[in-house]
Design a protein around this motif. Structure first.
Motif, mmCIF file in Angstrom:
data_model
loop_
_atom_site.group_PDB
_atom_site.id
_atom_site.type_symbol
_atom_site.label_atom_id
_atom_site.label_comp_id
_atom_site.label_asym_id
_atom_site.label_seq_id
_atom_site.Cartn_x
_atom_site.Cartn_y
_atom_site.Cartn_z
ATOM 1 N N SER A 1 0.785 -1.242 0.000
ATOM 2 C CA SER A 1 0.000 0.000 0.000
ATOM 3 C C SER A 1 0.817 1.293 0.000
ATOM 4 O O SER A 1 0.249 2.370 -0.088
ATOM 5 N N THR B 1 -8.304 2.556 -4.515
ATOM 6 C CA THR B 1 -7.812 3.875 -4.113
ATOM 7 C C THR B 1 -8.172 4.959 -5.129
ATOM 8 O O THR B 1 -8.320 4.668 -6.323
ATOM 9 N N ASP B 2 -8.224 6.196 -4.664
ATOM 10 C CA ASP B 2 -8.445 7.319 -5.591
ATOM 11 C C ASP B 2 -7.214 7.580 -6.466
ATOM 12 O O ASP B 2 -7.293 8.293 -7.464
ATOM 13 N N TYR C 1 2.587 1.897 -7.528
ATOM 14 C CA TYR C 1 1.479 1.493 -6.644
ATOM 15 C C TYR C 1 0.141 1.729 -7.330
ATOM 16 O O TYR C 1 -0.686 0.818 -7.451
ATOM 17 N N ASN D 1 -7.247 9.279 1.123
ATOM 18 C CA ASN D 1 -6.313 8.961 2.219
ATOM 19 C C ASN D 1 -7.026 8.729 3.541
ATOM 20 O O ASN D 1 -7.746 9.615 4.017
ATOM 21 N N LEU E 1 2.236 9.427 6.315
ATOM 22 C CA LEU E 1 2.545 10.792 6.786
ATOM 23 C C LEU E 1 2.096 11.089 8.228
ATOM 24 O O LEU E 1 2.903 11.558 9.041
ATOM 25 N N PRO F 1 10.020 14.924 7.769
ATOM 26 C CA PRO F 1 10.395 15.085 6.359
ATOM 27 C C PRO F 1 9.206 15.471 5.492
ATOM 28 O O PRO F 1 8.314 14.656 5.254
ATOM 29 N N TYR G 1 7.995 16.381 1.838
ATOM 30 C CA TYR G 1 8.498 16.245 0.468
ATOM 31 C C TYR G 1 8.286 17.547 -0.316
ATOM 32 O O TYR G 1 7.193 18.144 -0.243
ATOM 33 N N ARG H 1 -3.957 16.322 -0.189
ATOM 34 C CA ARG H 1 -4.629 15.036 -0.030
ATOM 35 C C ARG H 1 -5.974 15.267 0.655
ATOM 36 O O ARG H 1 -6.129 16.206 1.435
ATOM 37 N N ASN I 1 -0.055 19.291 2.456
ATOM 38 C CA ASN I 1 0.760 18.540 3.415
ATOM 39 C C ASN I 1 1.379 19.434 4.485
ATOM 40 O O ASN I 1 1.384 19.096 5.668
ATOM 41 N N ARG J 1 9.088 13.357 -3.628
ATOM 42 C CA ARG J 1 8.796 11.996 -4.100
ATOM 43 C C ARG J 1 8.810 12.005 -5.632
ATOM 44 O O ARG J 1 8.256 12.932 -6.248
ATOM 45 N N HIS K 1 5.510 12.763 -7.870
ATOM 46 C CA HIS K 1 4.560 13.074 -6.788
ATOM 47 C C HIS K 1 3.264 13.702 -7.317
ATOM 48 O O HIS K 1 3.275 14.818 -7.841
HETATM 49 O O1 DAU Z 1 -5.087 8.371 -1.695
HETATM 50 C C1 DAU Z 1 -5.155 7.095 -1.149
HETATM 51 C C2 DAU Z 1 -3.767 6.578 -0.854
HETATM 52 O O2 DAU Z 1 -3.291 7.286 0.299
HETATM 53 C C3 DAU Z 1 -3.741 5.084 -0.591
HETATM 54 O O3 DAU Z 1 -4.129 4.395 -1.760
HETATM 55 C C4 DAU Z 1 -2.325 4.634 -0.192
HETATM 56 O O4 DAU Z 1 -2.329 3.248 0.133
HETATM 57 C C5 DAU Z 1 -1.898 5.428 1.029
HETATM 58 O O5 DAU Z 1 -0.571 5.099 1.371
HETATM 59 C C6 DAU Z 1 -2.018 6.931 0.753
HETATM 60 O O6 DAU Z 1 -1.016 7.333 -0.213
HETATM 61 P P1 DAU Z 1 -0.180 8.691 -0.061
HETATM 62 O O7 DAU Z 1 1.068 8.569 -0.824
HETATM 63 O O8 DAU Z 1 -1.046 9.876 -0.334
HETATM 64 O O9 DAU Z 1 0.099 8.646 1.543
HETATM 65 P P2 DAU Z 1 1.398 9.048 2.392
HETATM 66 O O10 DAU Z 1 0.988 9.068 3.820
HETATM 67 O O11 DAU Z 1 2.576 8.213 2.014
HETATM 68 O O12 DAU Z 1 1.705 10.522 1.925
HETATM 69 C C7 DAU Z 1 0.742 11.563 2.094
HETATM 70 C C8 DAU Z 1 1.330 12.823 1.492
HETATM 71 O O13 DAU Z 1 2.438 13.241 2.302
HETATM 72 C C9 DAU Z 1 1.901 12.628 0.097
HETATM 73 O O14 DAU Z 1 1.677 13.810 -0.658
HETATM 74 C C10 DAU Z 1 3.400 12.450 0.327
HETATM 75 C C11 DAU Z 1 3.665 13.282 1.564
HETATM 76 N N1 DAU Z 1 4.717 12.788 2.459
HETATM 77 C C12 DAU Z 1 4.669 11.477 2.856
HETATM 78 C C13 DAU Z 1 5.636 10.963 3.699
HETATM 79 C C14 DAU Z 1 5.600 9.512 4.119
HETATM 80 C C15 DAU Z 1 5.689 13.636 2.931
HETATM 81 O O15 DAU Z 1 5.718 14.837 2.590
HETATM 82 N N2 DAU Z 1 6.653 13.143 3.775
HETATM 83 C C16 DAU Z 1 6.653 11.840 4.183
HETATM 84 O O16 DAU Z 1 7.586 11.428 4.950
#
Ligand code: DAU
Ligand code: NAD
Length: 361
Positions: free
Chosen positions: A86, A142-143, A167, A196, A207, A222, A224, A231, A266, A298, A301
Motif C-alpha cells: 500500500s 484507491t483514488d 502502486y 487517504n 505521513l 520530512p 516532500y 490530499r 501537506n 517523491r 509526486h
Molecule cells: O489516496 C489514497 C492513498 O493514500 C492510498 O491508496 C495509499 O495506500 C496510502 O498510502 C495513501 O497514499 P499517499 O502517498 O497519499 O500517503 P502518504 O501518507 O505516504 O503521503 C501523504 C502525502 O504526504 C503525500 O503527498 C506524500 C507526503 N509525504 C509522505 C511521507 C511519508 C511527505 O511529505 N513526507 C513523508 O515522509
C-alpha cells in the motif's frame, strides 16, 4: 451462517473492517487471510482474536494453489479484498512486490471465487441466476488510480484512469481485471475507490503516524518538496462504515468513490499536527514546528487528490461522521496512549511474535 473472507485484515484498514464485521455480524464467520508482511500486525486485532466467529489464516494471495485450496475448504459466500502493498514510496523502490500482490494476488482471488461460485468452469459466460445467491467480490481500491488533479475539480466514478506511480498503476490494473471478471464471467463484483485514510493502527511510514512518532521523539519531520501537495483525508472508521454499506447494499458491477471532502496541503497538515502535539506534550507553542525539514520530493509526486463521493451519498446515504480536527486529535491521543504498539513496530518486536506463532507451524 455465511462465511466471509477478508484479505489483509491484519493491516491498517483491514483490521478495522474485521473488527466491525466480527462484532456487528454474529451470523457471519469472518476469515482473515493475511501474509503478515511488515505491514501486518495481529496486535491490531487483540480485542477480537478470541471471538467465536473469527478465524485467522496466515497465507499469501500470490500463491494460487493455496488460494484455490482455501476457497474449496471454506466455500466463502463473500470476499472483501484489502490485501495489498500500500505504500507509494516503497513501490518506487521495489515495484515487483506491488505487481505480484496487487495484480497477481487479485487475479488468484478472482479465479478462486469464479471457480467455486460459477457453474461453468471452462471460461464460458456464467449463468446469471448464479449471481442471485448473494455472492459478492468486493475490491477495495484507491483514488490514486485517477491520477493527479490540478487546483480545481474532483474525481468522479467516470474520471478516466491515469495512474502515475507503480502502486497506483498496480491498483488500477487490478480494478480493470476485477471489472473484466464482471463483464466476461458475470462474477458479482463491486469496487470502491477511497481517498487517504487516517486513524488508529496506521503503520508509521504514512505521513500522519510518521509525524506523530517523530514529533514525540524530537526527530525531523520530512516534508516532500515544498509541502504543496494536497490530499483528501478520511477517518478510517468512516471508510469502514462505507465498506459495510457498499458490501451489503451496493449494486453489483458498480464503482463507488469514497472521500472526506477534506483537502489539506501537506505542510498545513504537518503544522496542525505540530500544534496539537505541542499541547499534548506540554511543549512551548511552535516548538514542534522547528522539526519540519523540507526534503527531496517523491518521484512523480501527484499534486492533488479530491474525491466526489456524491454517488455514495445519494444512492446509499453515506456521509463522513467526524470533523477532521476532532479525528486528528483522537488519532494523536491513540498513538500517545498506545506507546507499546508503536514501540513494538519501531523496534521490530511485533514481527518476532509472528515467527513464534505462525511461521514455525
Ligand atoms: O489516496 C489514497 C492513498 O493514500 C492510498 O491508496 C495509499 O495506500 C496510502 O498510502 C495513501 O497514499 P499517499 O502517498 O497519499 O500517503 P502518504 O501518507 O505516504 O503521503 C501523504 C502525502 O504526504 C503525500 O503527498 C506524500 C507526503 N509525504 C509522505 C511521507 C511519508 C511527505 O511529505 N513526507 C513523508 O515522509
Ligand atoms: P496496509 O499496508 O496497512 O495493510 C495491508 C495488509 O495486507 C497487511 O496486513 C499485509 O500483511 C497484507 N498483505 C500484503 N501482501 C499480502 C499478500 N501477498 N498476501 C496476503 N496478505 C498480504 O494497507 P492499508 O492502508 O490498510 O490498505 C488496505 C487496502 O486499502 C489496500 O488495498 C489499499 O490499496 C487500499 N486503500 C488504502 C488507503 C489508505 O489511505 N491507506 C486508501 C484507499 C485505499
Amino acid at each position: 451462517m455465511k462465511t466471509i473472507l477478508i484479505t489483509g485484515g491484519a493491516g491498517f484498514i483491514g483490521s478495522h473492517v474485521v473488527r466491525l464485521f466480527v462484532k456487528k455480524y454474529s451470523d457471519y464467520k469472518i476469515v482473515n487471510l493475511d501474509k503478515l508482511t511488515y505491514a501486518g500486525n495481529l496486535a491490531n486485532l487483540e480485542d477480537v482474536e478470541k471471538e467465536k466467529n473469527y478465524e485467522f489464516v496466515k497465507g499469501d494471495i500470490v500463491d494460487g494453489e493455496f488460494i484455490n485450496t482455501l476457497f474449496t475448504k471454506y466455500k466463502f459466500d463473500g470476499v472483501i479484498h484489502l490485501a495489498a502493498e500500500s505504500h507509494v514510496d516503497r513501490s518506487i523502490v521495489n515495484p515487483m512486490d506491488f505487481i505480484m500482490t496487487n495484480i497477481v494476488g487479485t487475479v488468484n482471488l478472482l479465479n478462486a471465487a469464479k471457480n467455486i461460485w460459477m457453474e461453468n468452469m471452462d471460461g464460458k459466460p456464467c449463468l446469471p441466476d448464479r449471481q442471485a445467491a448473494g455472492r459478492k467480490f468486493y475490491h477495495i481500491s484507491t483514488d490514486e488510480v485517477y491520477g493527479s488533479l490540478g487546483k480545481e475539480g474532483f474525481f468522479t466514478e467516470k474520471t478516466s484512469y491515469d495512474p502515475r506511480s507503480p502502486y497506483s498503476a498496480s491498483k488500477a490494473s487490478s480494478d480493470h481485471i476485477v471489472r473484466a471478471y464482471f463483464h466476461t464471467y458475470n462474477l458479482p463484483v463491486i469496487i470502491s475507490n477511497c481517498s487517504n485514510n487516517y486513524g488508529a493502527n496506521q503503520f508509521p511510514e504514512k505521513l500522519i503516524p510518521l509525524c506523530i512518532n517523530n514529533i514525540k521523539n524530537n526527530k525531523p519531520l520530512p516534508v516532500y518538496g515544498k509541502g504543496e501537495n494536497v490530499r483528501d483525508w478520511l477517518w478510517v472508521e468512516d471508510h469502514v462504515n462505507a465498506i459495510d454499506l457498499i458490501y451489503h447494499s451496493g449494486k453489483t458491477g458498480e464503482t463507488y468513490n469514497i472521500g472526506g471532502n477534506n483537502e489539506w496541503k501537506n505542510i498545513d497538515l504537518v503544522k496542525q499536527l505540530c500544534r496539537i502535539m505541542d499541547i499534548k506534550l506540554g511543549r512551548a507553542k511552535g516548538e514542534s514546528e522547528k522539526l519540519i525539514t523540507f526534503v527531496k520530493d517523491r518521484a512523480g509526486h501527484d499534486l492533488r487528490y479530491a474525491i466526489d463521493s456524491g454517488k455514495l451519498q445519494k444512492e446509499l446515504g453515506w456521509s463522513p461522521s467526524l470533523q477532521f480536527e476532532e479525528g486528528l486529535e483522537k488519532t494523536v491521543d491513540w498513538y500517545l496512549k498506545n506507546e507499546k504498539w508503536l514501540n513494538n513496530i519501531t523496534s521490530g518486536e511485533y514481527q518476532k511474535y509472528y515467527d513464534n506463532q505462525y511461521v514455525k507451524r
